[in-house]
Write an enzyme that holds these catalytic residues in place. Sequence first.
Site, PDB file in Angstrom:
ATOM      1  N   ASP A 176      -6.400 -10.499   6.637  1.00 18.74           N
ATOM      2  CA  ASP A 176      -7.723 -11.086   6.817  1.00 18.74           C
ATOM      3  C   ASP A 176      -7.553 -12.598   6.814  1.00 18.74           C
ATOM      4  O   ASP A 176      -7.505 -13.211   5.765  1.00 18.74           O
ATOM      5  CB  ASP A 176      -8.638 -10.623   5.669  1.00 18.74           C
ATOM      6  CG  ASP A 176     -10.014 -11.238   5.710  1.00 18.74           C
ATOM      7  OD1 ASP A 176     -10.391 -11.797   6.753  1.00 18.74           O
ATOM      8  OD2 ASP A 176     -10.712 -11.183   4.682  1.00 18.74           O
ATOM      9  N   GLU A 210     -13.532 -20.089   7.282  1.00 21.11           N
ATOM     10  CA  GLU A 210     -14.431 -18.935   7.311  1.00 21.11           C
ATOM     11  C   GLU A 210     -14.662 -18.394   5.915  1.00 21.11           C
ATOM     12  O   GLU A 210     -15.783 -17.999   5.561  1.00 21.11           O
ATOM     13  CB  GLU A 210     -13.848 -17.838   8.211  1.00 21.11           C
ATOM     14  CG  GLU A 210     -14.800 -16.671   8.485  1.00 21.11           C
ATOM     15  CD  GLU A 210     -14.634 -15.490   7.527  1.00 21.11           C
ATOM     16  OE1 GLU A 210     -15.353 -14.497   7.691  1.00 21.11           O
ATOM     17  OE2 GLU A 210     -13.775 -15.572   6.608  1.00 21.11           O
TER      18      GLU A 210
END
Length: 353
Positions: A176, A210
């Site tokens: 991720d 992010e």
Amino acid sequence: MEHIQKLLEKLSNAHGISGSENNIRNIMEEEIRPYVDDIRTDKNGNLIATKKGSGPTIMLAAHMDEIGLMVKYIDDNGFIRFVKVGGWFDQTLYNQRVVIDTENGPIKGVIGAKPPHVMSDEDKKKPIKAEDMFIDVGAKDKEDAENLGVQVGSTISLDRDFEPLANGFMTGKAFDNRAGVAVTIEIMKQLSEMDVDIKPTIYAVGTVQEEVGLKGARTSAFGLNPDAAIAIDTTIPGDHPGIEKKDSALEIGEGCVITVMDAGGRGLIADKNIVKWLKETGNENDIPYQMDVSDGGTTDATAIHITREGIPSSTISIATRYIHSPVELLSIDDMKSAADLVTKAILNTEKYL
């Protein structure tokens, strides 16, 4: 699939927490450059690679950052206190080995805390909090740690290497969202090798920060103002002990994931036409995919779809076990299906964009 696996390994083994994505940006730029017409880095650090066309503009967004830690304080004995950068579950950190990025180069350390042998019975019942942990680099004292290059603000990543498992499964840190970055590069590679007229202009964007607020997606989308956007990220499957199918019906190895809604609608409610475009492309090309409606977690698409007057968006994800840990796990087959689906969708815009 060998190409995409090598990309994932290279990206996963590199370090780049939120706000310090340079290593990942350099790899992405090197790998994607042969497949695009133009490449630049914007003021916020987002990498924007453009493949020019005469039709609609499509933004592919994959965040480059991983969750990590940052040096907050060095005590007189040379032990390092830290703060978390991004969404850690504290118990995941205890007794991990780390890499600290210093002005003298990377150095290794370990995360320690009060040992259970000297804990009271009551203390043993409580989870250890990150604020009670410290990093030991073997320094004799504060001055020694500083001479090694450690300073307030030094960034810290977990020290884990990519490893293949059985049946095309892979494990490592930062899947991720290094998986999304690898898929984005693979998409641009596939498009560059096709002997067809590709009408859309594609912006392949490696976004920053992010994990700490979707920041790079917001600024890059504002500057690009595309006609449509697809975030490429990871998501949580429900195919292992400790989670029920009612919480997530997704399974590793059953294809990439098309998001209809995430975070219970507080994040993204995907554009219906974009979802239709992706679903029909998968059906027409026999590409496996799964549909996802979730209560928790979101992606860059949340920031993108409310930028300017609104940008029609959805997310393509790779189901990944143990997200936000040093041992994330996914299937290369699912990464391949994500790349294939988005590539075919880009060739199939006429009815949708």
